[in-house]
Write a protein that holds these residues in place. Structure first.
Motif, mmCIF file in Angstrom:
data_model
loop_
_atom_site.group_PDB
_atom_site.id
_atom_site.type_symbol
_atom_site.label_atom_id
_atom_site.label_comp_id
_atom_site.label_asym_id
_atom_site.label_seq_id
_atom_site.Cartn_x
_atom_site.Cartn_y
_atom_site.Cartn_z
ATOM 1 N N GLY A 35 -25.772 42.426 -8.159
ATOM 2 C CA GLY A 35 -27.024 43.161 -8.218
ATOM 3 C C GLY A 35 -27.750 43.177 -6.887
ATOM 4 N N PRO A 36 -28.774 44.040 -6.750
ATOM 5 C CA PRO A 36 -29.515 44.169 -5.492
ATOM 6 C C PRO A 36 -30.365 42.946 -5.198
ATOM 7 N N PHE A 37 -30.722 42.815 -3.921
ATOM 8 C CA PHE A 37 -31.598 41.735 -3.468
ATOM 9 C C PHE A 37 -32.734 42.368 -2.688
ATOM 10 N N HIS A 38 -33.972 42.012 -2.993
ATOM 11 C CA HIS A 38 -35.132 42.706 -2.432
ATOM 12 C C HIS A 38 -35.134 42.657 -0.899
ATOM 13 N N GLY A 39 -35.431 43.779 -0.292
ATOM 14 C CA GLY A 39 -35.552 43.861 1.156
ATOM 15 C C GLY A 39 -34.245 43.891 1.910
ATOM 16 N N THR A 40 -33.138 43.970 1.204
ATOM 17 C CA THR A 40 -31.826 43.923 1.854
ATOM 18 C C THR A 40 -30.929 45.026 1.297
ATOM 19 N N TYR A 41 -30.237 45.729 2.199
ATOM 20 C CA TYR A 41 -29.280 46.737 1.749
ATOM 21 C C TYR A 41 -27.882 46.154 1.776
ATOM 22 N N MET A 42 -27.229 46.207 0.644
ATOM 23 C CA MET A 42 -25.819 45.833 0.551
ATOM 24 C C MET A 42 -25.111 46.949 -0.206
ATOM 25 N N PRO A 43 -24.031 47.478 0.321
ATOM 26 C CA PRO A 43 -23.409 48.669 -0.273
ATOM 27 C C PRO A 43 -22.642 48.421 -1.559
ATOM 28 N N GLU A 44 -22.300 47.162 -1.877
ATOM 29 C CA GLU A 44 -21.459 46.913 -3.043
ATOM 30 C C GLU A 44 -22.093 45.881 -3.966
ATOM 31 N N THR A 45 -23.305 46.155 -4.400
ATOM 32 C CA THR A 45 -23.988 45.209 -5.285
ATOM 33 C C THR A 45 -23.732 45.461 -6.757
ATOM 34 N N SER A 46 -23.252 46.639 -7.108
ATOM 35 C CA SER A 46 -23.027 46.938 -8.519
ATOM 36 C C SER A 46 -21.826 46.165 -9.037
ATOM 37 N N LEU A 47 -21.834 45.897 -10.320
ATOM 38 C CA LEU A 47 -20.736 45.174 -10.929
ATOM 39 C C LEU A 47 -19.424 45.926 -10.748
ATOM 40 N N GLU A 48 -19.448 47.239 -10.900
ATOM 41 C CA GLU A 48 -18.234 48.040 -10.757
ATOM 42 C C GLU A 48 -17.671 47.947 -9.339
ATOM 43 N N ALA A 49 -18.559 47.968 -8.338
ATOM 44 C CA ALA A 49 -18.104 47.860 -6.951
ATOM 45 C C ALA A 49 -17.487 46.495 -6.684
ATOM 46 N N MET A 50 -18.083 45.461 -7.253
ATOM 47 C CA MET A 50 -17.534 44.121 -7.071
ATOM 48 C C MET A 50 -16.155 43.991 -7.720
ATOM 49 N N ILE A 51 -16.001 44.541 -8.906
ATOM 50 C CA ILE A 51 -14.700 44.500 -9.574
ATOM 51 C C ILE A 51 -13.658 45.261 -8.755
ATOM 52 N N HIS A 52 -14.058 46.382 -8.162
ATOM 53 C CA HIS A 52 -13.150 47.152 -7.310
ATOM 54 C C HIS A 52 -12.703 46.306 -6.115
ATOM 55 N N THR A 53 -13.647 45.591 -5.494
ATOM 56 C CA THR A 53 -13.304 44.717 -4.377
ATOM 57 C C THR A 53 -12.353 43.614 -4.824
ATOM 58 N N MET A 54 -12.624 43.041 -5.966
ATOM 59 C CA MET A 54 -11.753 41.982 -6.494
ATOM 60 C C MET A 54 -10.331 42.489 -6.716
ATOM 61 N N ASP A 55 -10.211 43.659 -7.293
ATOM 62 C CA ASP A 55 -8.877 44.219 -7.537
ATOM 63 C C ASP A 55 -8.164 44.542 -6.222
ATOM 64 N N ARG A 56 -8.902 45.078 -5.273
ATOM 65 C CA ARG A 56 -8.315 45.453 -3.982
ATOM 66 C C ARG A 56 -7.816 44.225 -3.216
ATOM 67 N N GLU A 57 -8.533 43.115 -3.338
ATOM 68 C CA GLU A 57 -8.243 41.950 -2.514
ATOM 69 C C GLU A 57 -7.568 40.816 -3.301
ATOM 70 N N ASN A 58 -7.115 41.106 -4.517
ATOM 71 C CA ASN A 58 -6.418 40.135 -5.356
ATOM 72 C C ASN A 58 -7.261 38.892 -5.625
ATOM 73 N N ILE A 59 -8.520 39.111 -5.966
ATOM 74 C CA ILE A 59 -9.397 38.026 -6.402
ATOM 75 C C ILE A 59 -9.288 37.950 -7.923
ATOM 76 N N GLU A 60 -8.690 36.892 -8.422
ATOM 77 C CA GLU A 60 -8.372 36.797 -9.849
ATOM 78 C C GLU A 60 -9.630 36.665 -10.701
ATOM 79 N N TRP A 61 -10.513 35.745 -10.309
ATOM 80 C CA TRP A 61 -11.791 35.619 -10.996
ATOM 81 C C TRP A 61 -12.822 34.986 -10.084
ATOM 82 N N ILE A 62 -14.086 35.139 -10.476
ATOM 83 C CA ILE A 62 -15.201 34.628 -9.693
ATOM 84 C C ILE A 62 -16.135 33.835 -10.607
ATOM 85 N N ILE A 63 -16.972 33.006 -9.985
ATOM 86 C CA ILE A 63 -18.100 32.412 -10.695
ATOM 87 C C ILE A 63 -19.352 32.985 -10.039
#
Length: 281
Positions: A35-63
């Motif tokens: 999710g977003p953080f106040h006062g800061t721009y991050m291009p991949e804060t959405s859950l869907e974007a994070m899952i896409h990054t995980m799939d692209r980089e072979n990240i099996e799971w996160i906490i």
């Protein structure tokens, strides 16, 4: 093979250079947000974007813990819970606790116990301006100790709120808790490494340490690779940034595998995670 690959003895590093990812071993990231953080721009804060990054980089799971949970724990923990429910095989959660919102704590702990996917708690003392050894944390420590849970707290050197010395005292008092030193106390990293070396329930978190030249090799040499865990602060940083710091740190592949995968699996199995323990690989 590139000259860079030829000069590095690591097969994992060579694989990454040639293919742009690790496929032979999956990555586990124990320090993330969403999710977003106040006062800061991050291009991949959405859950869907994070899952896409995980799939692209072979990240099996996160906490993970939602950014919003660091400020409004009721709303924010709900976001974490929704993500765990939507992606039960990819996302575990930390239950974020803000000591300034300590009302109805027993009810919230009961909710924690009943919610699938939580593995521990997340503290941010420097942001909340409340010391890690403050009385408002006591009930969480007692509960986490009793249930043998993980606790990730940001740690900073020479901070009045979360220095490594404060963690050392708490780790001795509550041996049932696995303390993850978020960021490994920059400014007092040597102290953090010694705590991890001497106390069985204290671990070093790599999140935001890759910029410190030689720190990963030092951690492994002094505390062992079994006491270092892989964290990236996703979505603040692309996980490949921290992965590169591990792959080219000068440690051997067995140590790398401990850091990026095996340690996290072992910790959750040791903690007897009820919901997903049988799925851990």
């Amino acid at each position: 093979m590139s000259r860079l690959g030829m000069s590095n003895k690591s097969k994992l590093a060579a694989e990454f250079i040639e293919t742009g990812r690790l496929s032979s071993i999956s990555i586990i990231d124990v320090h993330t947000h969403m999710g977003p953080f106040h006062g800061t721009y991050m291009p991949e804060t959405s859950l869907e974007a994070m899952i896409h990054t995980m799939d692209r980089e072979n990240i099996e799971w996160i906490i993970s813990s939602a950014h919003s949970a660091l400020f409004d724990p009721i709303l924010g923990n709900g976001e974490t819970e929704a993500a765990m429910k939507q992606y039960p095989d990819k996302i575990y959660g930390y239950f974020a606790f803000n000591p300034h919102y300590d009302n109805d704590l027993e009810e919230r702990l009961a909710h924690f116990q009943q919610t699938e996917g939580y593995v521990g708690f997340k503290f941010l003392p420097d942001r909340h301006l409340y010391p890690l050894d403050g009385d408002k944390y006591t009930r969480i420590y007692e509960y986490a100790h009793e249930h043998k849970l993980m606790l990730l707290s940001h740690t900073w050197g020479h901070s009045p709120y979360n220095p490594p010395g404060m963690v050392e005292k708490l780790a001795k008092k509550y041996p049932g808790i696995t303390f993850l030193l978020g960021h490994s106390a920059p400014g007092e990293s040597d102290y953090a490494i010694q705590i991890a070396k001497t106390l069985p329930n204290v671990y070093l978190d790599l999140c935001d340490t890759g910029r410190l030249n030689g720190i990963i090799k030092k951690m492994v040499q002094e505390a062992s690779s079994e006491k270092v865990i892989f964290g990236t602060d996703l979505p603040w940083y692309d996980p490949h940034y921290m992965l590169g710091s591990v792959l080219f740190s000068g440690i051997d592949d067995a140590d790398m595998a401990n850091i990026i995968h095996h340690n996290a699996v072992r910790l959750l199995k040791q903690k007897g995670n009820k919901q997903k323990g049988n799925k851990l690989t």
